[in-house]
Design a protein around this motif. Structure first.
Motif, mmCIF file in Angstrom:
data_model
loop_
_atom_site.group_PDB
_atom_site.id
_atom_site.type_symbol
_atom_site.label_atom_id
_atom_site.label_comp_id
_atom_site.label_asym_id
_atom_site.label_seq_id
_atom_site.Cartn_x
_atom_site.Cartn_y
_atom_site.Cartn_z
ATOM 1 N N ALA A 15 9.548 2.992 6.161
ATOM 2 C CA ALA A 15 9.274 2.464 4.831
ATOM 3 C C ALA A 15 7.815 2.680 4.439
ATOM 4 C CB ALA A 15 9.599 0.978 4.788
ATOM 5 N N VAL A 16 7.579 2.779 3.142
ATOM 6 C CA VAL A 16 6.231 2.875 2.609
ATOM 7 C C VAL A 16 5.686 1.451 2.510
ATOM 8 C CG1 VAL A 16 4.847 3.571 0.625
ATOM 9 C CG2 VAL A 16 6.815 4.927 1.300
ATOM 10 N N ARG A 17 4.507 1.216 3.063
ATOM 11 C CA ARG A 17 3.935 -0.127 3.043
ATOM 12 C C ARG A 17 3.122 -0.360 1.775
ATOM 13 N NH1 ARG A 17 2.927 -2.246 8.756
ATOM 14 N NH2 ARG A 17 4.360 -0.994 9.974
ATOM 15 N N ASP A 18 2.934 -1.626 1.450
ATOM 16 C CA ASP A 18 2.135 -2.069 0.305
ATOM 17 C C ASP A 18 2.693 -1.599 -1.029
ATOM 18 O OD1 ASP A 18 0.366 -3.343 2.012
ATOM 19 O OD2 ASP A 18 -0.888 -1.557 2.210
ATOM 20 N N ARG A 19 3.983 -1.333 -1.075
ATOM 21 C CA ARG A 19 4.636 -0.983 -2.338
ATOM 22 C C ARG A 19 5.994 -1.641 -2.397
ATOM 23 N NH1 ARG A 19 3.354 5.439 -2.638
ATOM 24 N NH2 ARG A 19 1.120 5.225 -2.645
ATOM 25 N N SER A 20 6.455 -1.892 -3.589
ATOM 26 C CA SER A 20 7.790 -2.418 -3.789
ATOM 27 C C SER A 20 8.324 -1.831 -5.096
ATOM 28 C CB SER A 20 7.773 -3.947 -3.846
ATOM 29 O OG SER A 20 6.985 -4.386 -4.923
#
Length: 59
Positions: A15-20
């Motif tokens: 998963a890509v962190r610091d994004r939603s």
């Protein structure tokens, strides 16, 4: 530590962190957002969600 060989194949695992992402019901698109600042970053052109980015749920 996890590795993602081969380098340079343009593939991301995990998963890509610091994004939603959040769904906009008015435009029927997914919008990517920075989790730290809350600023909107990008909007998906089609109806599919972004890959590898967690979804925000309604509260």
């Amino acid at each position: 530590m996890a590795k993602n060989p081969p380098i340079g194949d343009n593939a991301r695992r995990g998963a890509v962190r610091d994004r939603s992402q959040v769904f906009n019901p008015v435009t029927q698109t997914w919008i990517k957002r920075n989790a730290g600042t809350g600023q909107f970053m990008d909007q998906q052109e089609d109806c599919d969600p972004f890959k590898g980015i967690r979804k925000e749920h309604k509260k």
